[in-house]
Design a protein around this motif. Structure first.
Motif, short mmCIF file in Angstrom:
data_model
loop_
_atom_site.label_atom_id
_atom_site.label_comp_id
_atom_site.label_asym_id
_atom_site.label_seq_id
_atom_site.Cartn_x
_atom_site.Cartn_y
_atom_site.Cartn_z
N GLU A 81 -9.32 -42.46 -41.57
CA GLU A 81 -9.57 -41.19 -42.27
C GLU A 81 -8.68 -40.06 -41.77
O GLU A 81 -8.21 -39.24 -42.54
CB GLU A 81 -11.05 -40.81 -42.12
CG GLU A 81 -12.00 -41.73 -42.85
CD GLU A 81 -13.45 -41.29 -42.73
OE1 GLU A 81 -13.68 -40.20 -42.14
OE2 GLU A 81 -14.34 -42.01 -43.22
N GLU A 82 -8.45 -40.02 -40.47
CA GLU A 82 -7.61 -38.95 -39.91
C GLU A 82 -6.17 -39.08 -40.41
O GLU A 82 -5.51 -38.08 -40.72
CB GLU A 82 -7.65 -39.02 -38.38
CG GLU A 82 -6.94 -37.87 -37.69
CD GLU A 82 -7.51 -36.50 -38.06
OE1 GLU A 82 -6.73 -35.53 -38.10
OE2 GLU A 82 -8.73 -36.42 -38.31
N HIS A 83 -5.68 -40.34 -40.49
CA HIS A 83 -4.34 -40.57 -41.04
C HIS A 83 -4.25 -40.06 -42.47
O HIS A 83 -3.28 -39.39 -42.86
CB HIS A 83 -3.98 -42.07 -41.00
CG HIS A 83 -3.57 -42.56 -39.67
ND1 HIS A 83 -2.90 -43.76 -39.49
CD2 HIS A 83 -3.74 -42.04 -38.42
CE1 HIS A 83 -2.67 -43.94 -38.20
NE2 HIS A 83 -3.18 -42.92 -37.53
N GLN A 84 -5.28 -40.38 -43.26
CA GLN A 84 -5.24 -39.99 -44.67
C GLN A 84 -5.34 -38.47 -44.83
O GLN A 84 -4.71 -37.88 -45.72
CB GLN A 84 -6.37 -40.69 -45.44
CG GLN A 84 -6.25 -42.22 -45.45
CD GLN A 84 -4.83 -42.69 -45.77
OE1 GLN A 84 -4.29 -42.35 -46.84
NE2 GLN A 84 -4.23 -43.46 -44.88
N LYS A 85 -6.09 -37.85 -43.96
CA LYS A 85 -6.20 -36.40 -43.99
C LYS A 85 -4.84 -35.76 -43.70
O LYS A 85 -4.40 -34.83 -44.40
CB LYS A 85 -7.24 -35.93 -42.97
CG LYS A 85 -7.42 -34.41 -42.89
CD LYS A 85 -8.42 -34.04 -41.80
CE LYS A 85 -8.54 -32.53 -41.66
NZ LYS A 85 -9.45 -32.14 -40.56
N GLN A 86 -4.15 -36.27 -42.69
CA GLN A 86 -2.83 -35.74 -42.35
C GLN A 86 -1.83 -35.98 -43.46
O GLN A 86 -1.00 -35.09 -43.76
CB GLN A 86 -2.33 -36.37 -41.05
CG GLN A 86 -3.09 -35.93 -39.81
CD GLN A 86 -2.54 -36.56 -38.54
OE1 GLN A 86 -1.33 -36.71 -38.40
NE2 GLN A 86 -3.44 -36.91 -37.63
N MET A 87 -1.86 -37.16 -44.08
CA MET A 87 -0.94 -37.44 -45.18
C MET A 87 -1.13 -36.44 -46.31
O MET A 87 -0.16 -35.92 -46.89
CB MET A 87 -1.18 -38.87 -45.70
CG MET A 87 -0.72 -39.98 -44.76
SD MET A 87 1.08 -40.09 -44.59
CE MET A 87 1.51 -40.77 -46.20
N LYS A 88 -2.40 -36.13 -46.61
CA LYS A 88 -2.71 -35.20 -47.70
C LYS A 88 -2.24 -33.79 -47.34
O LYS A 88 -1.63 -33.08 -48.17
CB LYS A 88 -4.20 -35.21 -47.98
CG LYS A 88 -4.60 -34.40 -49.20
CD LYS A 88 -6.09 -34.59 -49.51
CE LYS A 88 -6.48 -33.78 -50.75
NZ LYS A 88 -7.93 -33.95 -51.06
N GLU A 89 -2.48 -33.38 -46.08
CA GLU A 89 -2.07 -32.04 -45.65
C GLU A 89 -0.55 -31.88 -45.69
O GLU A 89 -0.03 -30.80 -46.00
CB GLU A 89 -2.57 -31.78 -44.23
CG GLU A 89 -4.08 -31.59 -44.14
CD GLU A 89 -4.57 -31.52 -42.70
OE1 GLU A 89 -3.75 -31.80 -41.78
OE2 GLU A 89 -5.76 -31.21 -42.49
N LEU A 90 0.18 -32.95 -45.39
CA LEU A 90 1.64 -32.91 -45.36
C LEU A 90 2.27 -33.17 -46.73
O LEU A 90 3.49 -33.06 -46.88
CB LEU A 90 2.17 -33.95 -44.36
CG LEU A 90 1.83 -33.68 -42.87
CD1 LEU A 90 2.13 -34.90 -42.02
CD2 LEU A 90 2.58 -32.45 -42.38
#
Length: 518
Positions: A81-90
């Motif tokens: 989930e943290e990876h996906q959150k960062q991908m979305k933010e970037l």
């Protein structure tokens, strides 16, 4: 769900058809450089890498895929989930498939006039990096390095709309094998460019499969033949097969030993080998004469054996060879009429090997042992002339000296403990692989007696691959009429052997060099 594939290949075999099939399945394609232009010209809808990275390809194409937008797309774990959150933010998107094969470093360094600068320019950086990123994250990314796997991936996508976990793991494993091979080639090439042929602290070599075999030494053993990259000149790996069945594991091992012995000779020479041991060797003014000598040295063992020649095979010699069953014949060339004779035997393996006399001065000898590998320089030195020492009252005659050097070449390639007898350019008898030297000596003497008789053995010379620990071998030689002996010397009982030689007018030569072969 939308899928995206990044395609960047040097070997474009099948890539257009594969890319078109991916597009038909709704896969979005990103590409770079030459691959981008190839796909675009063939009508494949493709996105340029700069559109994804927002950064132009630069430095003559050296930098194009080395960008967070690419590697984040490959390395993010979809279930994290943290990876996906960062991908979305970037504002980054996943890349679900990588299709990459690397700059042709191997093809480049195999070119005859390649420069170091050209070789270095063909060291791929971005390709291995993408491959490793995708392979590390193989639970989420399919990575293809071999065009042979295009069909496997397409079939799974058509059947299941995804590539299976098992296939992705298989593909990832293949990637790391591929990049390890690639890096090893580069390291080996650069070491050679420095003139460094020492044994390194970390020993890595790469080999490429030539063929799978039906079995190994025995039918219950799995086997394959691999060739060394860029070091096959004058070796069996470079031979062209003109007739017969595929070579077996034992064929290759035996033929290799035959070729190593053959390289000791410059005059027309035939070497016959059976079960990795030379059984008949002959040198003559013609290759026909050489073959007749090799055959007569042991007409029993040569049956079903391997025959190698350092000269062209003519029809007359081929007709003699065809009279018996042989497994393999290897020569640098053949007359057309000779090939007709040999190839009429459908199971006879006929091989042509250019540069059959070539000796690689930097060849290594390697043996796999349990838990490790032992490596040494190849035994390429026959003797050092300045070290030759006559230790008996009588020196060898000119003819004996020729025979002694001939026998010394033979014994160098006979399994230890090894003894070889020779006379007039012909092996007379050989004894090898014995646990003591007297047995090897008696074996060689009796071998000669059986096939050439007393007169054949009488007047021959004897070579021993290591010193005589006792005088028993010399005494046995006396009984059979041996006239000269060549051996390394160095035993604490050398004087005992010298006394026996002097008492029977035998000349003895010390080389100061042994030739164990285990």
């Amino acid at each position: 769900m939308k899928m995206r594939a990044l395609i960047s290949v040097s070997d474009k075999t099948g890539i257009v058809a594969f890319a078109k099939a991916l597009r038909e399945l709704g896969v979005e394609i990103i590409s770079t450089g030459g691959t981008y232009h190839t796909l675009q010209q063939e009508g494949v809808e493709v996105i340029g890498i700069s559109e994804v990275t927002g950064f132009p390809e630069c430095l003559d194409g050296r930098v194009k895929t080395l960008h967070p937008a690419i590697h984040a797309g490959l390395l993010n774990i979809r279930a994290n989930e943290e990876h996906q959150k960062q991908m979305k933010e970037l504002g980054l998107e996943n890349i679900d498939m990588v299709v990459v094969n690397l700059y042709p470093f191997k093809a480049t360094i195999l070119k005859p006039d390649v420069t170091l600068k050209e070789a270095i320019e063909n060291i791929d950086i971005g390709g291995p990096t993408m491959l490793r990123s995708a392979a590390k994250n193989n639970q989420d990314v399919a990575v293809i390095v071999d065009p042979a796997d295009y069909a496997v991936v397409l079939n799974e996508l058509k059947a299941n709309k995804e590539v299976s976990t098992e296939t992705k793991f298989y593909l990832a494993t293949k990637v790391f094998e591929h990049t390890a091979n690639y890096d090893s080639m580069i390291a080996t090439y650069l070491r050679k460019q420095r003139g460094d042929y020492s044994l390194p602290e970390k020993f890595t070599m790469t080999f490429e499969k030539v063929q799978d075999m039906r079995y190994g030494e025995n039918p219950h053993q799995q086997a394959a033949f691999y060739q060394e990259v860029g070091a096959t000149k004058g070796t069996l790996a470079a031979a062209k097969q003109l007739n017969g069945k595929e070579l077996s594991y034992n064929n290759i091992n035996d033929a290799n030993g035959a070729l190593e012995l053959l390289k000791e000779f410059t005059e027309p020479t035939i070497v016959a080998v059976k079960h990795a041991n030379p059984c008949g060797v002959g040198s003559g003014k013609t290759i026909f004469e050489a073959y007749k000598k090799a055959y007569k040295a042991d007409p029993i063992s040569i049956f079903g054996g391997i025959v190698v020649s350092n000269q062209n095979i003519d029809k007359q010699t081929a007709e003699e060879m065809a009279k018996i069953f042989l497994e393999i014949v290897i020569a640098p060339s053949y007359d057309e009429a000779a090939l007709e004779v040999l190839c009429a035997k459908k199971n006879l393996r006929v091989l042509q090997l250019d540069h059959i006399d070539y000796v690689n001065p930097h060849m290594l000898d390697m043996k796999k042992v349990g838990g490790g590998l032992i490596v040494q320089d190849k035994d390429l030195t026959l003797l050092v002339e300045e070290d030759l020492k006559v230790v008996t009252d009588r020196a060898p005659s000119e003819e004996e000296m020729k025979d002694l050097l001939f026998a010394w070449k033979l014994v160098k390639h006979v399994k230890s403990n090894g003894i070889a007898l020779a006379k007039e350019g012909q092996s007379i008898g050989m004894g090898g692989g014995q646990t003591n030297r007297i047995w090897a000596t008696k074996q060689a003497l009796e071998h000669g007696l059986e096939f050439l008789g007393k007169e054949g053995v009488k007047g021959s010379v004897l070579a021993s691959d290591a010193f005589f620990p006792f005088d028993d071998c010399v005494k046995a030689a006396v009984e059979y009429g041996i006239t000269a002996i060549i051996q390394p010397g160095g035993s604490v009982r050398d004087e005992d052997s010298i006394k026996v030689c002097n008492a029977h007018n035998i000349a003895m030569l010390f080389t100061g060099m042994r030739h164990f072969k285990h």
